[in-house]
Motif scaffolding. Structure first.
Motif, PDB file in Angstrom:
ATOM      1  N   LYS A 177     -37.900  17.218   7.595  1.00 20.68           N
ATOM      2  CA  LYS A 177     -38.920  15.579   8.236  1.00 20.68           C
ATOM      3  C   LYS A 177     -39.792  14.958   9.329  1.00 20.68           C
ATOM      4  CE  LYS A 177     -35.143  14.603   4.500  1.00 20.68           C
ATOM      5  NZ  LYS A 177     -34.131  14.522   4.221  1.00 20.68           N
ATOM      6  N   SER A 213     -32.386  19.133   7.510  1.00 24.37           N
ATOM      7  CA  SER A 213     -33.706  18.726   6.965  1.00 24.37           C
ATOM      8  C   SER A 213     -33.787  17.359   7.405  1.00 24.37           C
ATOM      9  CB  SER A 213     -32.925  18.206   4.896  1.00 24.37           C
ATOM     10  OG  SER A 213     -31.313  17.460   5.577  1.00 24.37           O
ATOM     11  N   SER A 265     -26.004  20.986   8.221  1.00 25.45           N
ATOM     12  CA  SER A 265     -27.758  21.091   7.429  1.00 25.45           C
ATOM     13  C   SER A 265     -28.209  19.516   7.493  1.00 25.45           C
ATOM     14  CB  SER A 265     -27.412  21.257   5.718  1.00 25.45           C
ATOM     15  OG  SER A 265     -26.181  20.248   5.244  1.00 25.45           O
ATOM     16  N   SER A 266     -27.808  18.419   7.383  1.00 25.14           N
ATOM     17  CA  SER A 266     -28.114  17.232   7.611  1.00 25.14           C
ATOM     18  C   SER A 266     -29.100  17.208   8.591  1.00 25.14           C
ATOM     19  CB  SER A 266     -27.145  16.175   7.435  1.00 25.14           C
ATOM     20  OG  SER A 266     -26.289  16.401   8.362  1.00 25.14           O
ATOM     21  N   THR A 289     -30.600  14.756   2.187  1.00 23.17           N
ATOM     22  CA  THR A 289     -30.047  16.132   1.810  1.00 23.17           C
ATOM     23  C   THR A 289     -28.983  16.209   2.609  1.00 23.17           C
ATOM     24  OG1 THR A 289     -32.200  17.576   2.389  1.00 23.17           O
ATOM     25  CG2 THR A 289     -31.643  16.566   0.076  1.00 23.17           C
ATOM     26  N   GLN A 324     -32.062   9.370   9.485  1.00 17.55           N
ATOM     27  CA  GLN A 324     -33.070   8.836   8.451  1.00 17.55           C
ATOM     28  C   GLN A 324     -33.150   7.885   8.862  1.00 17.55           C
ATOM     29  OE1 GLN A 324     -32.877  10.128   4.283  1.00 17.55           O
ATOM     30  NE2 GLN A 324     -33.488   8.263   3.663  1.00 17.55           N
ATOM     31  N   MET A 371     -32.032   9.627  -0.835  1.00 18.33           N
ATOM     32  CA  MET A 371     -30.552  10.032  -0.239  1.00 18.33           C
ATOM     33  C   MET A 371     -30.553  11.081   1.020  1.00 18.33           C
ATOM     34  SD  MET A 371     -28.916   9.145  -2.092  1.00 18.33           S
ATOM     35  CE  MET A 371     -28.774   7.762  -2.805  1.00 18.33           C
ATOM     36  N   TYR A 392     -29.563  17.083  -9.463  1.00 27.40           N
ATOM     37  CA  TYR A 392     -28.626  16.443  -8.478  1.00 27.40           C
ATOM     38  C   TYR A 392     -27.273  16.446  -8.544  1.00 27.40           C
ATOM     39  CZ  TYR A 392     -27.509  12.986  -4.549  1.00 27.40           C
ATOM     40  OH  TYR A 392     -27.539  12.706  -3.526  1.00 27.40           O
ATOM     41  N   PRO A 433     -23.393   9.452  -2.653  1.00 26.52           N
ATOM     42  CA  PRO A 433     -22.857   8.994  -3.753  1.00 26.52           C
ATOM     43  C   PRO A 433     -21.426   8.424  -2.821  1.00 26.52           C
ATOM     44  CG  PRO A 433     -23.674  11.237  -3.041  1.00 26.52           C
ATOM     45  CD  PRO A 433     -24.283  10.153  -1.799  1.00 26.52           C
ATOM     46  N   THR A 474     -23.177  30.361  -0.642  1.00 30.29           N
ATOM     47  CA  THR A 474     -23.766  31.560  -1.252  1.00 30.29           C
ATOM     48  C   THR A 474     -24.347  31.982  -1.351  1.00 30.29           C
ATOM     49  OG1 THR A 474     -24.965  29.242  -2.532  1.00 30.29           O
ATOM     50  CG2 THR A 474     -22.264  30.280  -3.466  1.00 30.29           C
ATOM     51  N   LEU A 476     -23.152  17.148  -7.394  1.00 31.09           N
ATOM     52  CA  LEU A 476     -22.609  17.031  -6.405  1.00 31.09           C
ATOM     53  C   LEU A 476     -21.357  17.396  -7.556  1.00 31.09           C
ATOM     54  CD1 LEU A 476     -23.291  13.147  -6.427  1.00 31.09           C
ATOM     55  CD2 LEU A 476     -23.049  14.710  -4.893  1.00 31.09           C
ATOM     56  N   PRO A 477     -19.809  18.029  -5.620  1.00 31.08           N
ATOM     57  CA  PRO A 477     -18.229  18.451  -6.079  1.00 31.08           C
ATOM     58  C   PRO A 477     -18.065  17.398  -7.315  1.00 31.08           C
ATOM     59  CG  PRO A 477     -18.853  17.994  -4.303  1.00 31.08           C
ATOM     60  CD  PRO A 477     -20.197  17.580  -5.080  1.00 31.08           C
ATOM     61  N   ARG A 531     -28.805  24.457  -5.412  1.00 28.72           N
ATOM     62  CA  ARG A 531     -27.827  24.957  -5.684  1.00 28.72           C
ATOM     63  C   ARG A 531     -26.811  23.764  -4.330  1.00 28.72           C
ATOM     64  NH1 ARG A 531     -27.425  31.118  -4.863  1.00 28.72           N
ATOM     65  NH2 ARG A 531     -29.589  30.351  -3.969  1.00 28.72           N
ATOM     66  N   ARG A 532     -25.755  24.411  -4.256  1.00 32.72           N
ATOM     67  CA  ARG A 532     -24.981  23.364  -3.245  1.00 32.72           C
ATOM     68  C   ARG A 532     -24.306  24.187  -2.606  1.00 32.72           C
ATOM     69  NH1 ARG A 532     -25.927  18.324  -1.330  1.00 32.72           N
ATOM     70  NH2 ARG A 532     -26.934  17.765  -3.048  1.00 32.72           N
ATOM     71  N   LEU A 547     -19.912  17.239   3.016  1.00 28.47           N
ATOM     72  CA  LEU A 547     -20.809  16.652   2.556  1.00 28.47           C
ATOM     73  C   LEU A 547     -20.873  15.386   2.935  1.00 28.47           C
ATOM     74  CD1 LEU A 547     -21.029  17.311  -1.261  1.00 28.47           C
ATOM     75  CD2 LEU A 547     -22.620  17.768   0.312  1.00 28.47           C
ATOM     76  N   GLU A 597     -15.216  20.815   0.629  1.00 28.66           N
ATOM     77  CA  GLU A 597     -16.262  21.176   0.768  1.00 28.66           C
ATOM     78  C   GLU A 597     -16.105  19.213   0.524  1.00 28.66           C
ATOM     79  OE1 GLU A 597     -17.304  21.677  -3.402  1.00 28.66           O
ATOM     80  OE2 GLU A 597     -19.533  22.317  -2.546  1.00 28.66           O
ATOM     81  N   SER A 598     -16.219  18.932  -0.160  1.00 32.56           N
ATOM     82  CA  SER A 598     -16.047  17.133   0.306  1.00 32.56           C
ATOM     83  C   SER A 598     -16.374  16.630   1.205  1.00 32.56           C
ATOM     84  CB  SER A 598     -15.288  16.830  -0.480  1.00 32.56           C
ATOM     85  OG  SER A 598     -15.455  16.956  -2.168  1.00 32.56           O
ATOM     86  N   PHE A 627     -23.702  13.627   4.508  1.00 31.48           N
ATOM     87  CA  PHE A 627     -24.446  12.371   3.832  1.00 31.48           C
ATOM     88  C   PHE A 627     -24.684  11.296   5.063  1.00 31.48           C
ATOM     89  CE2 PHE A 627     -22.839  13.538  -0.620  1.00 31.48           C
ATOM     90  CZ  PHE A 627     -24.147  14.078  -0.825  1.00 31.48           C
TER      91      PHE A 627
END
Lengths: 357, 721
Positions: B401, B397, B393-394, A357, B356, A355, A180, A88, B486, A184-185, A24-25, B345, B341-342, B349
């Motif tokens: 790692k 995570s 969040s990135s 996350t 990474q 990818m 996955y 993406p 959520t 994505l939106p 879930r995102r 994200l 949200e986008s 990313f």
């Protein structure tokens, strides 16, 4: 070197379907990773062994030209492709490919003319073509493949000279992890695998255009030995339906100086070994990672018997058959379009595992 | 002659000379100080240099040299402002300060922002004067090529195209002039071709320029040129490359110029600067822009103040690359507010990818030279996270790692700070993701790392608790993990996680203290952690009370430094306060929670141990945690072992007792500490101790023994049940 078949292997038919928590995102930049499990957790220390399925379907030949334009397939086979992964793409639309062509061409010309000069004047005329390769996508979640071609017409060339293709590349997604992709939106398009062929300078320019236009990021995609093992087994399994001509494996052994071993196996022998592990007529369509492992072990044992060298001490760096080849450093060749789906599924998977996350 | 006589003086009267030179030095220092006080020594130096006239003596001119050095230092560290560039270029090319200084000035002529066109035009005019030696001329043209992109505008330069062109006849200058012309050439310059053809040669740089002419005026260039010219112009920027890029990185954002003149992009495409600082701030031209073209939009990066942001909040356009916003407070305000949200994200990313590629998949080559940049990058992330009071969040995570491959050394402060920003997570994951790798690092690292880690986990706990107390105030017991995630967590889930963390730190601390022989610093970090833990109920309204393990409690109780003992006193005092309140609420049935009987038992046991050893001098009570066989103690031949840890004999307080004794009975030769215990001296001793700043002990003793109240109510001293 031919493989003599003397060993038989127990057939392990147990399938362990990968059980994964639901992805879930949420909206927040503070979205907890716990929500969208990043699969790195399961194996600390092994950053790339993630949600790799422990079993997958055997490679099936499909008449790809029934689905995809044969001209498009012809573009994909025979070339050697260098692999990258892409995060993406934001606001990428397949309907806008024409305008992307213009923008990228302009971008390349602008970048080439910036500052100074070495090649300006030689490749002023760049022509970029974006094409959608329809039909490669396997599931509803997969976005259609996009093929990019850059042609250049040297300024000093004669008028009659045809423009020369200087660079090719494509973005694809075949059997991408549906969870996955669904997470994505809608304004993101995931085409995680990027294959390029052409001068590095152009690759860099194309990547940087994509990064600016769609706020995505590229990273080089190296394959791992497990992927190569899978390919070796899957391709060998096809020999009964399509002659793979040879199974060529290359190992690199960490000796001083390094020892490179090239190991060519008669396709029939390889197939018989594989068939003894995973009988063709077995009711179960799925191949387990354990079977793949014992196949490779069988090849290694045979080699040891002759040369007293433990190949398992080294790294498998390359696998090739008539169906295609793949190198550890992320270079592939596609030999036969009919088996392209299997290869791209594996590669898409590898790309998705990279990818962030 | 004066010099000589001075010298003679120096030999004959060494002592006097030393005195006077000392005097001179102090005078010089005073002078220096005075100068420093004056505004802007750099400005003065530049002013001085602008006044240097032709014929100035250069050799042995200390003043010139001093000013030159001053400007040079600034130039190489910060770069020069445009007006100073003009002054210096004029000074150099006019040869007013000599030929040697001409090349010297050219070499440190690093622009901070832009180069004024007029300076270059004037430079070309000096070139026409023809006084300069050839190497200086070449250096000048190379400099112009290097800073070409920084020249503010080029129209005047183009209008003196003909003058520049005339230098192609100079054999040495020709390649550089061709390069410059190549950069300046416009369509109308094709007219010069007739002249050009007179001295056409086959040199690659000539061919290259000619090729460009041919593109513009094919009718005039009838010669056949090879269709592929391999070699073009070389890079001439080697003299300035390092300094220029350093200055530009420092002043990043002001001018972004690709100063690498090479088009040969053979080098790895993954140069670090690409990801970090050189993100494109432009707006997407063909997607969003076209949609919004009918109304006025503001680019986020153009906004300068919070007020502007508020006024235009509905017409804001995000940049093409979200990563460029990291570290900008205004942008983060906006992102936090709109919760797109986008957008988040995209930011995630990018961030995840950069982290990474940089730290996990990084190529082996030359990572050491970039640690300062990596450090800056992490600091920017930290700034943003602290600003948002929430981790990305990135980053989270990435950390999971990274922890498994981290050596505990690389960028430790930043990594630990990032770690402390990790949001609350279900206890189920904590072991795998956090505790396992941390445990390995902790037990294989130095005591300093151990301290840093405990400190980091303390700050993590404080953040979790703060989050809880805020969300508990806002509403029900269910708390959402992030501002709008959520996923929610029940109160019991939250308590489980906190309990796991506290238990984990308890384990680390007690084992660590054992391994490091109760290192004082580690003990203090541990106690700082328990200062947070003991107050969870009162301060953060989390109905959870966890006692420190014996491996932490006893080392603190028997510590040899008074600070630790005092801290323990404070902690026990706070525990008592928290437990008393919890009990009261429980009795009044205000809350449904229940503190387990075991917690009370543990607390009482610790309390008893502490009161008995420090106050009652009954150490080693049978049946307690620290019971030791009597014969064994007898073997140590310690006299009166039971009172070794009371307030007088405790190793941490012993020196205070001695001091007190000395001030009470200054004439006494034999120190008899026992006499402190008698009568009023005891009260005075207590007062003396508490005046030393032992507030923790003070509070502890007051609440648990009723000492200073004098009434010593029996109930108060009773252990809690």
């Amino acid at each position: 070197l031919y493989l003599l078949l003397v060993l038989t292997y127990p057939c392990s038919a147990v399938n362990t379907p990968a059980s994964r928590p639901v992805t879930r995102r949420s909206k927040s930049y503070g979205r907890s990773c716990v929500e969208a499990p990043s699969y790195f957790w399961q194996t600390p220390g092994h950053l790339t062994v993630l949600k790799i399925p422990t079993s997958r379907g055997a490679a099936r030949s499909q008449l790809i030209t029934n689905k995809v334009d044969p001209e498009h397939i012809a573009l994909l086979v025979k070339n050697e492709w260098k692999l990258s992964y892409v995060t993406p793409l934001h606001h990428f639309r397949h309907t806008q490919l024409k305008s992307y062509s213009k923008h990228l061409a302009a971008f390349i010309a602008a970048e080439k003319q910036q500052g100074v000069a070495v090649e300006v004047g030689l490749e002023v005329g760049f022509k970029v073509t974006f094409t959608a390769v329809l039909g490669l996508a396997e599931t509803d979640e997969d976005a259609e493949t996009v093929f990019i071609q850059i042609q250049s017409k040297p300024v000093f060339a004669a008028a009659a000279d045809a423009p020369k293709v200087v660079w090719r590349g494509w973005l694809t997604c075949v059997n991408g992890d549906p969870e996955y992709l669904r997470s994505l939106p809608p304004d993101f398009v995931s085409l995680p695998l990027f294959c390029t062929s052409g001068p590095e300078s152009l690759t860099t320019l194309v990547k940087s255009w994509f990064e600016r236009a769609f706020d995505c990021n590229f990273g080089s995609l190296a394959l791992n030995s497990t992927t190569l093992n899978w390919l070796a087994a899957l391709w060998t399994g096809c020999h009964s339906t399509c002659n793979i001509r040879y199974l060529k494996l290359a190992w690199s052994l960490p000796t001083q100086p390094p020892l490179d071993v090239s190991y060519t196996v008669n396709p029939q022998d390889a197939w018989e070994l594989w068939n003894s592990i995973h009988p063709e007529e077995s009711t179960d369509d799925k191949i387990d990672i354990k079977e793949v492992q014992s196949f490779i072990n069988g090849l290694e044992t045979h080699f040891f018997r002759h040369f007293k060298i433990y190949l398992s001490a080294g790294t498998l760096v390359k696998v090739s058959t008539a169906l295609g080849s793949a190198h550890l450093d992320g270079k592939i060749k596609i030999g036969n379009g009919d088996y392209i789906t299997t290869l791209l599924t594996l590669l898409t998977e590898s790309a998705l595992l990279k990818m962030p996350t | 002659m004066a010099d000589l006589s001075n010298l003679a003086g120096l030999v004959s009267e060494p002592s006097g000379e030393i005195d006077s030179s000392a005097n001179n030095r102090s005078l010089r220092l005073a002078e220096k100080e005075r100068r420093k006080g004056e505004a802007d020594p750099f400005g003065l130096a530049a002013k001085y240099l602008s006044r240097v006239e032709a014929g100035t003596v250069v050799r042995g001119n200390d003043e010139l040299e001093r000013n030159m050095v001053r400007v040079e230092t600034v130039a190489l560290s910060k770069g020069l402002p445009p007006e100073v560039i003009t002054v210096l270029l004029d000074l150099a090319l006019s040869l007013n300060a000599g030929t040697a200084n001409c090349t010297r000035v050219l070499k440190f002529l690093i622009p901070a922002t832009v180069v004024p066109q007029e300076a270059v035009v004037k430079g070309v005019s000096w070139l026409c004067v023809g006084k300069m030696p050839m190497n200086a001329q070449v250096l000048f043209v190379r400099w112009v090529l290097t800073v070409f992109d920084l020249i503010d505008c080029k129209d005047n330069l183009r209008s003196i195209y003909g003058f520049i062109f005339s230098f192609v006849t100079e054999e040495n200058l020709c390649p550089f002039i061709c390069h410059l012309l190549y950069l300046l050439t416009m369509r109308e310059h094709g007219e010069l071709l007739n002249k050009w053809l007179n001295f056409f040669g086959r040199q690659p740089f000539l061919t290259q320029l000619l090729a460009l002419y041919k593109v513009y005026r094919p009718d005039l260039v009838t010669l056949s040129l090879p269709s592929r010219v391999r070699t073009g112009f070389k890079n001439h920027n080697s003299t300035w490359k390092v300094a220029l890029s350093a200055v530009q990185r420092k002043n990043k954002g002001a001018v972004l110029v690709d100063q690498s003149l090479s088009l040969d992009v053979k080098e790895k495409p993954s140069t670090r600067k690409r990801v970090r600082c050189h993100l494109c701030n432009t707006v997407k031209s063909f997607t969003e822009h076209s949609l919004n073209s009918n109304k006025k939009v503001f680019r986020l990066q153009e906004l300068r103040s919070f007020k502007e942001l508020l006024e235009n909040i509905h017409n804001i356009e995000l940049p093409a690359q979200m990563g460029s916003l990291l570290g900008s407070a205004l942008a983060l305000h906006y992102l936090d507010c709109v919760q797109d949200e986008s957008a988040s994200l995209r930011l995630n990313f990018w961030l995840g990818h950069s982290l990474q590629e940089e730290f996990l998949l990084c190529p082996v080559d030359g990572s050491s030279d970039n640690t300062s940049e990596a450090c800056r990058f992490l600091s920017t992330i930290l700034f943003s996270q602290q600003f948002l009071q929430e981790g990305f969040s990135s980053t989270e995570s990435f950390l999971y790692k990274f922890l498994s491959v981290w050596d505990g050394c690389l960028l430790r402060p930043q990594i630990l700070d990032l770690l402390s920003d990790i949001p609350l997570m279900p206890s189920f994951y904590m072991h795998k993701l956090l505790f396992e790798p941390l445990k390995q690092l902790y037990f294989t690292s130095t005591v300093f790392f151990k301290c840093s880690l405990i400190e980091c986990l303390n700050s993590m706990l404080v953040k979790w608790l703060t989050w809880h107390s805020v969300s508990a105030l806002e509403g029900g017991l269910d708390i959402s993990l992030n501002s709008n995630s959520t996923m929610t967590m029940t109160l019991s889930g939250f308590m489980d996680s906190v309990m796991e963390l506290v238990r984990f730190v308890g384990l680390l601390a007690s084992e660590g203290l054992r391994l490091e022989n109760c290192h004082v610093l580690l003990l203090n970090q541990t106690l700082a952690f328990y200062e947070t833990v003991c107050d969870m109920f009162l301060k953060y309204s989390l109905p959870l009370i966890i006692m420190p393990p014996a491996g932490v409690f006893y080392p603190a109780l028997f510590a040899t430094d008074s600070v630790s003992v005092d801290r323990l006193g404070y902690i026990m005092y706070r525990y008592r306060k928290n437990l008393t309140l919890a009990k009261k609420q429980e009795q009044q049935r205000e809350q449904t929670f229940h503190i387990s009987r075991n917690t009370y038992k543990e607390f009482n046991r610790n309390l008893q141990a502490m009161v008995n050893s420090m106050w009652n001098s009954w150490w080693s009570i049978p049946g307690s945690d620290i019971e030791i066989d009597k014969d064994l103690i007898a073997l140590s031949k310690v006299a009166e072992p039971w009172c070794r840890f009371d307030l007088i004999h405790h190793p941490a307080l012993f020196s205070y007792a001695i001091e007190f004794h000395r001030s009470c009975w200054p004439e006494k030769k034999n120190v008899d500490l026992g006499s402190i215990k008698i009568g009023k001296y005891w009260n005075w001793y207590m007062e003396f101790l508490f005046n030393q700043g032992f507030d923790g002990l003070n509070n502890f003793i007051r609440t648990n023994t009723g000492h200073s109240s004098g009434l010593s109510s029996q109930d108060d001293r009773q252990p809690m049940t």
